[in-house]
Scaffold this active site. Sequence first.
Site, mmCIF file in Angstrom:
data_model
loop_
_atom_site.group_PDB
_atom_site.id
_atom_site.type_symbol
_atom_site.label_atom_id
_atom_site.label_comp_id
_atom_site.label_asym_id
_atom_site.label_seq_id
_atom_site.Cartn_x
_atom_site.Cartn_y
_atom_site.Cartn_z
ATOM 1 C CD GLU A 91 55.131 96.889 16.635
ATOM 2 O OE1 GLU A 91 55.249 96.097 17.569
ATOM 3 O OE2 GLU A 91 54.112 97.572 16.435
ATOM 4 C CB CYS A 104 52.271 104.614 12.162
ATOM 5 S SG CYS A 104 52.903 105.088 13.775
ATOM 6 C CB CYS A 111 61.987 106.363 22.944
ATOM 7 S SG CYS A 111 61.814 108.163 22.972
ATOM 8 C CB CYS A 115 56.531 109.341 27.793
ATOM 9 S SG CYS A 115 57.207 110.720 26.867
ATOM 10 C CB CYS A 118 55.374 105.859 25.838
ATOM 11 S SG CYS A 118 56.089 105.264 24.295
ATOM 12 C CB CYS A 344 49.457 105.342 20.282
ATOM 13 S SG CYS A 344 48.624 106.175 19.008
#
Length: 381
Positions: A91, A104, A111, A115, A118, A344
């Site tokens: 994205e 962004c 990833c 976390c 997230c 986010c």
Amino acid sequence: MTANLLDYDLEGLAAFCEGLGEKRFRATQLFRWIHQKGATDFAQMTDLAKSLREKLPASAHIPSLKVVSRHDSADGTIKWLFDVGAGDVIETVFIPESDRGTLCISSQAGCAVGCRFCSTGHQGFSRNLTTAEIIGQLWFAEHFLRLHLSRSDRVVSNVVMMGMGEPLQNYSQLLPALRVMLDDHAYGLSRRRVTVSTSGVVPMMDRLAKDCPVALAVSLHAPEDALRSNLVPLNKKYPIAELLDACGRYQGAAPRDFITFEYCMLDGVNDQAEHAHQLVALMREHAVSGLSCKFNLIPFNPFPASGLKRSGMPQVMVFAKILMDAGMVTTVRKTRGDDIDAACGQLAGDVQDRTGVQQRMATQRQGMLKGIKVVSREVGV
Ligand code: SAH
Ligand code: SF4
């Protein structure tokens, strides 16, 4: 296989031109056509030597990323989903403001840091993006937006590496992309307008300081190691003291710049007054070594699998006031593009989980609730 010209910074393109038996300076012209004009067709590049124009189609191409979808928010935010093959979707989000246009950008499909708060972390890691895929997001957005908004001047004025992925775990592909962003023959962004956001990959922060000291944002999220390790598993490898030392060294390479610490406000987890006081004490300890920073408090964007809640605004304000009263520059981030899931940590939330990480995280969460010690994945650089 022909070369993907979006993979090269100017130096790389010069080497490529040399390989074709052309003079290095031809690369500058070619680079401008690609990045300043958004050209994909070599025949269009009328001021290039005819010999080069004729050689290029057989040896090179300039492929656009494949758009899966575009969503336009009521507040002007635009989100694109790009298909990067083998089921991976990334994205990119454009956030217009009165005085700037921020893009962004994603650095990885998924990833590996994992976390807890997230949604990309919950998807697990699929693969690193190539330089072409990283810069291709800016290339696409800039030239799309110029057409869309009927503008001939620059639309994207700022880039933040805050999309999917940990940019400093994809350093070799990130660095040429950053160089293209800064190059006056390409996007010409000043290094203060390009921000790399990291969860704290200490050795790579040192590399970035040396190679390309752009603005740095560090995702801190907790004032002490036990809590931070729980939220950001990479903290077990690079604990807070090491991270802040690395921030100090980074500032040595980028004097007069602030480091931005990001702090995602999680209800009842890291948002209490005592956490703010701990944070003030931590920063005072490190300010002695000359660290200058600002805080950006980010309202958590909830997603069901996280089991976490957004802090209430009064709590965020109490927290912010403690930091500000201690003389720390503090902002609370506005959330943008909420209606299109572009905020986010909500990026590509609909991408399938192909590594079973969601299941592992759910198990971890149950362990936490029962007070059982949480075992987390080891994350390599
Ligand atoms: N991997 C890098 C950059 C991408 S994440 C990093 O962690 O810094 C960009 C920012 O979004 C980070 O500060 C991250 O903490 C924040 N973020 C992630 N998930 C979020 C969520 N659900 N709500 C609010 N912020 C989130
Ligand atoms: Fe990765 Fe950043 Fe998400 Fe953590 S917050 S899982 S480092 S993308």
